[in-house]
Design an enzyme around this catalytic site. Sequence first.
Site, PDB file in Angstrom:
ATOM      1  N   LYS A   1       0.835  -1.210   0.000  1.00  0.00           N
ATOM      2  CA  LYS A   1       0.000   0.000   0.000  1.00  0.00           C
ATOM      3  C   LYS A   1       0.865   1.253   0.000  1.00  0.00           C
ATOM      4  O   LYS A   1       0.682   2.153  -0.823  1.00  0.00           O
ATOM      5  CB  LYS A   1      -0.920   0.019   1.234  1.00  0.00           C
ATOM      6  N   THR A   2       1.798   1.299   0.920  1.00  0.00           N
ATOM      7  CA  THR A   2       2.647   2.486   1.007  1.00  0.00           C
ATOM      8  C   THR A   2       3.492   2.606  -0.256  1.00  0.00           C
ATOM      9  O   THR A   2       3.716   3.694  -0.776  1.00  0.00           O
ATOM     10  CB  THR A   2       3.528   2.405   2.273  1.00  0.00           C
TER      11      THR A   2
ATOM     12  N   ASP B   1      -2.203   7.858   3.913  1.00  0.00           N
ATOM     13  CA  ASP B   1      -1.781   6.487   4.265  1.00  0.00           C
ATOM     14  C   ASP B   1      -2.339   6.150   5.653  1.00  0.00           C
ATOM     15  O   ASP B   1      -2.686   7.047   6.415  1.00  0.00           O
ATOM     16  CB  ASP B   1      -0.243   6.401   4.265  1.00  0.00           C
ATOM     17  N   GLU B   2      -2.436   4.891   5.982  1.00  0.00           N
ATOM     18  CA  GLU B   2      -2.948   4.436   7.285  1.00  0.00           C
ATOM     19  C   GLU B   2      -4.316   5.057   7.573  1.00  0.00           C
ATOM     20  O   GLU B   2      -4.601   5.494   8.688  1.00  0.00           O
ATOM     21  CB  GLU B   2      -1.963   4.797   8.418  1.00  0.00           C
TER      22      GLU B   2
ATOM     23  N   GLN C   1      -5.860  -3.402  10.659  1.00  0.00           N
ATOM     24  CA  GLN C   1      -4.769  -2.795  11.426  1.00  0.00           C
ATOM     25  C   GLN C   1      -5.210  -1.541  12.176  1.00  0.00           C
ATOM     26  O   GLN C   1      -4.382  -0.708  12.542  1.00  0.00           O
ATOM     27  CB  GLN C   1      -3.599  -2.456  10.507  1.00  0.00           C
TER      28      GLN C   1
ATOM     29  N   ARG D   1       4.918  -7.526  10.875  1.00  0.00           N
ATOM     30  CA  ARG D   1       6.120  -6.702  10.672  1.00  0.00           C
ATOM     31  C   ARG D   1       7.284  -7.563  10.180  1.00  0.00           C
ATOM     32  O   ARG D   1       8.286  -7.054   9.704  1.00  0.00           O
ATOM     33  CB  ARG D   1       6.565  -5.996  11.972  1.00  0.00           C
TER      34      ARG D   1
HETATM   35  P1  ATP Z   1       1.580  -2.103   6.002  1.00  0.00           P
HETATM   36  O1  ATP Z   1       0.143  -2.526   5.988  1.00  0.00           O
HETATM   37  O2  ATP Z   1       2.348  -2.842   7.017  1.00  0.00           O
HETATM   38  O3  ATP Z   1       1.724  -0.613   6.055  1.00  0.00           O
HETATM   39  P2  ATP Z   1       2.011  -1.953   3.153  1.00  0.00           P
HETATM   40  O4  ATP Z   1       0.809  -2.538   2.515  1.00  0.00           O
HETATM   41  O5  ATP Z   1       2.093  -0.482   3.193  1.00  0.00           O
HETATM   42  O6  ATP Z   1       2.201  -2.594   4.599  1.00  0.00           O
HETATM   43  P3  ATP Z   1       4.589  -1.821   1.927  1.00  0.00           P
HETATM   44  O7  ATP Z   1       5.350  -1.398   3.122  1.00  0.00           O
HETATM   45  O8  ATP Z   1       4.284  -0.809   0.893  1.00  0.00           O
HETATM   46  O9  ATP Z   1       3.269  -2.556   2.389  1.00  0.00           O
HETATM   47  O10 ATP Z   1       5.305  -3.029   1.212  1.00  0.00           O
HETATM   48  C1  ATP Z   1       5.768  -4.163   1.933  1.00  0.00           C
HETATM   49  C2  ATP Z   1       7.066  -4.663   1.326  1.00  0.00           C
HETATM   50  O11 ATP Z   1       6.816  -5.294   0.078  1.00  0.00           O
HETATM   51  C3  ATP Z   1       8.046  -3.551   1.046  1.00  0.00           C
HETATM   52  O12 ATP Z   1       9.339  -4.019   1.327  1.00  0.00           O
HETATM   53  C4  ATP Z   1       7.870  -3.292  -0.428  1.00  0.00           C
HETATM   54  O13 ATP Z   1       9.009  -2.736  -1.007  1.00  0.00           O
HETATM   55  C5  ATP Z   1       7.590  -4.701  -0.959  1.00  0.00           C
HETATM   56  N1  ATP Z   1       6.786  -4.714  -2.200  1.00  0.00           N
HETATM   57  C6  ATP Z   1       5.573  -4.182  -2.376  1.00  0.00           C
HETATM   58  N2  ATP Z   1       5.119  -4.397  -3.624  1.00  0.00           N
HETATM   59  C7  ATP Z   1       6.075  -5.096  -4.278  1.00  0.00           C
HETATM   60  C8  ATP Z   1       6.218  -5.629  -5.608  1.00  0.00           C
HETATM   61  N3  ATP Z   1       5.268  -5.477  -6.515  1.00  0.00           N
HETATM   62  N4  ATP Z   1       7.359  -6.276  -5.886  1.00  0.00           N
HETATM   63  C9  ATP Z   1       8.318  -6.433  -4.965  1.00  0.00           C
HETATM   64  N5  ATP Z   1       8.250  -5.967  -3.711  1.00  0.00           N
HETATM   65  C10 ATP Z   1       7.145  -5.293  -3.354  1.00  0.00           C
HETATM   66 MG    MG Z   2       2.212   0.896   4.796  1.00  0.00          MG
END
Ligand code: ATP
Ligand code: MG
Length: 729
Positions: free
Chosen positions: A32-33, A218-219, A249, A603
Site C-alpha cells: 500500500k505504502t 496512508d494508514e 490494522q 512486521r
Molecule cells: P503495512 O500494511 O504494514 O503498512 P504496506 O501494505 O504499506 O504494509 P509496503 O510497506 O508498501 O506494504 O510493502 C511491503 C514490502 O513489500 C516492502 O518491502 C515493499 O518494497 C515490498 N513490495 C511491495 N510491492 C512489491 C512488488 N510489486 N514487488 C516487490 N516488492 C514489493
Molecule cells: Mg504501509
Amino acid sequence: MSLLEQLNQQQLEAVTCVDRHLRIIAGAGSGKTRVVTTRIAYLIEQCHIYPNKILAITFTNKAAREMKERVEGFLGDTAQAVMISTIHSFCVRLLREDILVHGYPRNFTILDADDQRSILRDAYKQLQVDVKTYSYHRVLSYISNNKTNFIDANSALARANYEGERIMANVYAFYEKRLAEMFGLDFDDLLIFTYHILKEHVEVRKKWQRRFAYLHVDEFQDVDMLQYQIIKMLVKEDSYLCVVGDPDQTIYTWRGAQVDIIMNFEKDFPHSHTVILNENYRSTQPILQASNELIKNNRNRIEKELFTRNESDERIVHFTAMDDYNEPIWVAGKILSLHHNGVKYRDIAVLYRSNYLSRGLEKALLDQHIPYRIYGGVRFYDRAEIKDALSYLRLLAPKVEGDDKELFKNLAVKRIINLPKRGIGAKTLETLEQEAAVKDTNMYEILKQGGFGKGKAKESIAKFVEVIEASRSCVDTISIDQLLSKVLEDSGYMEMLRNDAEIERLENLKELISDIANYVENNPDGSLLDYLQEISLYSDKEDLDNGEFVQLMTIHAAKGLEFDRVFVYSLCDGIFPNERSINEGGQQALEEERRLAYVAFTRAKKQLFLSDSYGYSYVLDKLKTTSRFVKEIPQDCLQEVGAKPRNSFASDVDTYQGSGFSSLGNTTDEAIEHTSKKKGKIRKGDLVVHDVFGEGIVIKLEGELAVIAFDKKYGIRKILATHASLHKK
Ligand code: ATP
Ligand code: MG
C-alpha cells in the site's frame, strides 16, 4: 518504464488510476505504502503534475520521513516540493499562513503538555481546585474530549450534571481564556482551528483546495472524524483523493479512530474506485498464514485473504520460558546466535505490548553486550534533538588551555548550522571546512570573523553568530540549564520543533534541561566544560554508532515498518491481550488487541519469534498462561521450543509448586478478583497513568495501596489506589 515494472496488476491499476478518487484496501505488507510513493512519482513523471500539487498525509513523523525518502529514491530533489507530512504538521503550515482570518497572529504559540499543565496550575490556584481530587491528566482529557467534540466551555458548564463536572468545566473555561490571551494553540486546537477556518472561510478553503490536485492519506484506517472532515474539505471537484488502509490494522480506536470512515468512503466519494491488493510481498508463507488465521478470529471484520509467493520452511518459533527471568535471556541468546550466523543487529526488532516490558529485555541485552536502541524510548543521548542541543552547548564552551583550535566545534557546526534551516548549502559548508583547514582553525572561528558566505547565507550566518555569541557572553553568569534554554530559544531551534508539532522531541529536550539542572544542583562548581566532558562519556559511544543495533519498540510504534527478524515478547494472557480487554472491555477491546497482534506478526519479513513465560507474575498476581493469540496460530506454522508445549499448563502446575511456587498454591483467580474489586476502580494488571510518574502497570494491591511498576526512571512505587493523580488508561 522501470517505475511501473515492479508492480503487480492491482498495484499498477492503483498507481495509474489518476482520474478518480481512489481507495486501496489491503492487508499488511501488500504494498500500500509502496503504491502511494510510486503513484506520486508516476503523477510527476508521467502525468506532468507539479510536485507541489501533491499532498501526502501519513501517521507519524517517522513514517513521513520514510515516505519522503522513498519518493526521493524515485525522483531525487524534485521530491522536495511534494508535501509529505503528518496531519498535525500540515495543520501548522496552514495555520501559519491563514490563521489571521480567525483573529490570531501568524506567530501563534503551540503549547505542549508542560505548558498545558502550567496553565492548569494557575487555574487551580485561582479557582481553588484541589489537584488531589482533580488530577491534571483527568482534567486535560476532559478538556480534550469536549474540544474535539466541539463542546465549548459554556456548553460544558451547562451540561454539567454534578459538582465535579462543574469544577472541571470552570477549569476548562479558564484554560481556554488563557490560551486565547496568549494566542496559544494546543495540539487539539491545531486540528480544530484548521477545521473551523476551512469550514467558515470559503476563500481560504478554495485557496488550499486549489493548491492540491492529488491528495493521499496512508494508514487511513486510523483516521478520526475531525481529521477526516479536514481532509474532505481539502478536496475540490477536480482534485483526487487517494486513501490507503487496512481495517485489520486499526489500533487507535481508543483515541477516536473510526474504521467506518474507510468502509463508508464511497458514500462521501461516489464514483470512487476501489482497489484490493492481495499479494503480500513482505513475509514468508508461515508468517502470513499465521497472521491470516489469527485475524480470522475477529468477528467484526471483512474477510480478505492475502497470499505470498515467499515459500519458506522456517516456521514461527514459539518459546515458553520457565519464568519471566528466563524469557529475556532466551531472546538475547537467540539474537546472539542469529548475529553469529551473519544476521545484522539492525535487521532484528523486538516488539512488546507496553513500554514497561522493555526493562527485563534491556538488562538481558546489556548482559550479553548486544547493542540495542529503544525506538521512542529510553536511549536518551542517542536522539537527534539531544545531539543537536549538545552541539549548541559545545559551541558555547570556552577555550581549554592547550586546545587553541577547538576542532571539536567542527562537528557541532556541521550538525546544527541548518537546524533550524538557515539556507546554508552543502557547497558553502564545504568551502567553510576547507577555509578552516587552511587557516588551521575550526569552522566556527571562520564564521565568527564575519563576512563568510554570499547573499542570504551571509546574512543568516551573521545572525547565527550573533545568537551564539550572545549566549556565550552569559556562560559565566547563568546556569548551564538556563544557558541551553536560551540558546535553543534564541536560535529558533525550539520554534522549529514546535512548528512541526514534534511533541516527543520537545519532551526529550525538557528532560535534558531538567537533567542538566540536576547536574548543576549536584555539582555547584561544575563548569560547562565539566558537564560536556561528563556527557561525552555517553555520547561519544553513540558517535561511533554504525547503525548496528537491535530495535526495541512497542507495537504501536512499529506501525507501517518492517524488519527481517521480529521477536514478539511477553505473549501472556493478561499482558497481551491485556487484562482489561479480557475482563471488562468486551469483544471490541479484545478484537483491537488481536488487530495489534496482527500488526506485530506482520512486521516480520523472514522470521518471527514469539515468547512468553510461565511462573508467577507480579503484574497479574497469578500464574501465567500463554497468550490466546499464540494458541490461535495453526500448529503446523509453529515450532515449539522451550519449557513445555503449549496448552499443557494445567497439568504442570505441580511442577511449579514443587519448585518454589508452592506458596501460590491457593491463589485462585477468584480470590484475586475478590480482593481487587474491594479496592475500588483500579485492579491488578491495569495500565494506569500517574500525573508525575507517567504510564505504569499495577503489579498488585496491598490494602489501600497499589504497587505500580513505572518507567525505569521511577521504578516500582506504592501509591494510594484511590489517589487522584492515578488513572486507568
Ligand atoms: P503495512 O500494511 O504494514 O503498512 P504496506 O501494505 O504499506 O504494509 P509496503 O510497506 O508498501 O506494504 O510493502 C511491503 C514490502 O513489500 C516492502 O518491502 C515493499 O518494497 C515490498 N513490495 C511491495 N510491492 C512489491 C512488488 N510489486 N514487488 C516487490 N516488492 C514489493
Ligand atoms: Mg504501509
